[in-house]
Design an enzyme around this catalytic site. Structure first.
Site, short mmCIF file in Angstrom:
data_model
loop_
_atom_site.label_atom_id
_atom_site.label_comp_id
_atom_site.label_asym_id
_atom_site.label_seq_id
_atom_site.Cartn_x
_atom_site.Cartn_y
_atom_site.Cartn_z
N GLY A 196 -14.62 3.13 12.44
CA GLY A 196 -16.08 3.14 12.65
C GLY A 196 -16.91 2.28 11.72
N ASP A 254 2.62 9.20 -8.87
CA ASP A 254 3.67 10.05 -9.47
C ASP A 254 3.55 10.02 -11.00
OD1 ASP A 254 6.17 11.52 -9.69
OD2 ASP A 254 6.63 10.76 -7.70
N PRO A 278 4.44 8.73 -14.82
CA PRO A 278 4.52 7.33 -15.24
C PRO A 278 5.88 6.67 -14.99
CG PRO A 278 3.29 8.60 -16.84
CD PRO A 278 3.81 9.59 -15.84
N ASN A 279 6.98 7.35 -15.31
CA ASN A 279 8.28 6.69 -15.16
C ASN A 279 8.59 6.37 -13.70
OD1 ASN A 279 10.87 5.76 -16.31
ND2 ASN A 279 11.69 7.36 -14.97
N ASP A 282 0.86 -1.20 0.00
CA ASP A 282 0.00 0.00 0.00
C ASP A 282 0.89 1.24 0.00
OD1 ASP A 282 -1.87 1.95 0.31
OD2 ASP A 282 -2.59 1.29 2.27
N PHE A 283 1.45 1.53 -1.19
CA PHE A 283 2.29 2.72 -1.31
C PHE A 283 1.52 3.88 -1.93
CE2 PHE A 283 6.24 -0.16 -1.25
CZ PHE A 283 6.29 -0.06 0.12
N LYS A 284 0.24 3.66 -2.19
CA LYS A 284 -0.60 4.71 -2.79
C LYS A 284 0.21 5.49 -3.84
CE LYS A 284 -3.94 4.98 0.89
NZ LYS A 284 -3.32 4.11 1.92
N ALA A 307 -17.77 -4.61 9.39
CA ALA A 307 -17.38 -5.61 8.39
C ALA A 307 -18.58 -6.11 7.60
CB ALA A 307 -16.68 -6.78 9.08
N SER A 360 -11.32 6.46 3.11
CA SER A 360 -12.28 6.13 4.19
C SER A 360 -12.37 7.19 5.29
CB SER A 360 -11.86 4.80 4.82
OG SER A 360 -10.53 4.88 5.30
P1 XMP Z 1 -7.11 0.72 10.43
O1 XMP Z 1 -6.13 0.71 11.55
O2 XMP Z 1 -7.87 2.00 10.33
O3 XMP Z 1 -6.18 0.62 9.14
O4 XMP Z 1 -8.00 -0.48 10.39
C1 XMP Z 1 -6.62 0.84 7.84
C2 XMP Z 1 -5.49 0.70 6.88
O5 XMP Z 1 -5.95 0.97 5.58
C3 XMP Z 1 -5.32 2.16 5.08
N1 XMP Z 1 -6.40 2.96 4.58
C4 XMP Z 1 -6.64 3.19 3.32
N2 XMP Z 1 -6.01 2.79 2.24
N3 XMP Z 1 -7.60 3.92 0.92
C5 XMP Z 1 -6.49 3.18 1.03
O6 XMP Z 1 -5.90 2.84 0.00
C6 XMP Z 1 -8.28 4.34 1.99
O7 XMP Z 1 -9.29 5.00 1.89
C7 XMP Z 1 -7.76 3.96 3.24
N4 XMP Z 1 -8.22 4.18 4.47
C8 XMP Z 1 -7.34 3.54 5.29
C9 XMP Z 1 -4.63 2.83 6.22
O8 XMP Z 1 -3.47 3.49 5.79
C10 XMP Z 1 -4.33 1.66 7.10
O9 XMP Z 1 -3.15 1.01 6.65
#
Ligand code: XMP
Length: 218
Positions: A176, A65, A67-68, A60-62, A179, A117
């Protein structure tokens, strides 16, 4: 990534030994382990390969940037042993396509953040979430990330992407979300971090979340 339990563990601890201990305890209950900057900066990129012994690893590096640079980041991530990478969509189609082309070279997958989220996502993300989800479909992503904290958004995004793409959904527990609501609203997986790794009993918590998922899928 194969859907089985419906749970992805977000491993946001920062110490290698702790991460490995929690992975050992919980691996029977999770379909994947998600790692991000906290753990990789704390333990080094080698942690991806270490955790891949227990479950597929999502990086999860989101990625967000040009393209290269995206290509260089994804190459590193996949060489380290990750099964998939999470990319942002807002930098545009060429940037996302670069992640997806790189993933294809390695036989791996890209998931695109459609809507985040946390509460601040309403500042900028909400109006563009649907366009990003459409772009994820057009570019050939494996799926999108969408919020368990907003089940209505999950339903809307599911309608846009259809059934071929997958949805992984963070925001359950500490943020909050619930599941069972997220799964009923269209998520394939929920992503849970703090509720599991901060618990004294990570295995038990993971098992109870899987039971909750099963209560709406079986
Ligand atoms: P928690 O501790 O809140 O962790 O259960 C949630 C994990 O998910 C990541 N996170 C997101 N990643 N889009 C993402 O790509 C989102 O909307 C998002 N919300 C939370 C957060 O960094 C953590 O690792």
């Amino acid at each position: 990534m194969i859907k089985n339990k419906g749970l992805i563990l977000s491993m946001d601890v920062v110490e290698k030994q702790k991460a490995i201990m929690i992975a050992e305890e919980t691996c029977d209950s999770v379909d994947a382990i998600k790692v991000g900057y906290p753990l990789v900066l704390g333990a080094g990129i080698g942690i991806i390969g270490e955790l891949a012994r227990y479950a597929p690893v999502i990086a999860d590096f989101k990625v967000a940037d040009i393209p290269n640079t995206n290509k260089l980041i994804c190459e590193h991530v996949f060489k380290a042993g990750a099964d998939s990478v999470i990319s942002h969509g807002f930098p545009g189609r060429d940037s996302l396509s670069s992640c997806i082309e790189t993933a294809e070279e390695f036989g791996k997958e890209v998931y695109v953040v459609a809507e985040m989220s946390h509460p601040g996502a309403t500042d900028f993300f909400l109006p563009v979430a649907e366009s990003i989800a459409e772009m994820a479909v057009e570019c050939g992503a494996a799926g999108v990330v969408a919020p368990a904290t907003r089940p209505d958004s999950l339903k809307r995004i599911r309608n846009i992407i259809g059934n071929e793409l997958k949805i992984m959904s963070p925001g359950v527990g500490a943020q909050g979300g619930k599941a069972s609501d997220a799964i009923s609203s269209g998520a394939d997986w929920i992503i849970v971090g703090r509720s599991i790794y901060k618990s004294q009993y990570p295995k038990k918590v993971a098992e109870s979340i899987v039971a909750e998922i099963e209560s709406v899928t079986r």
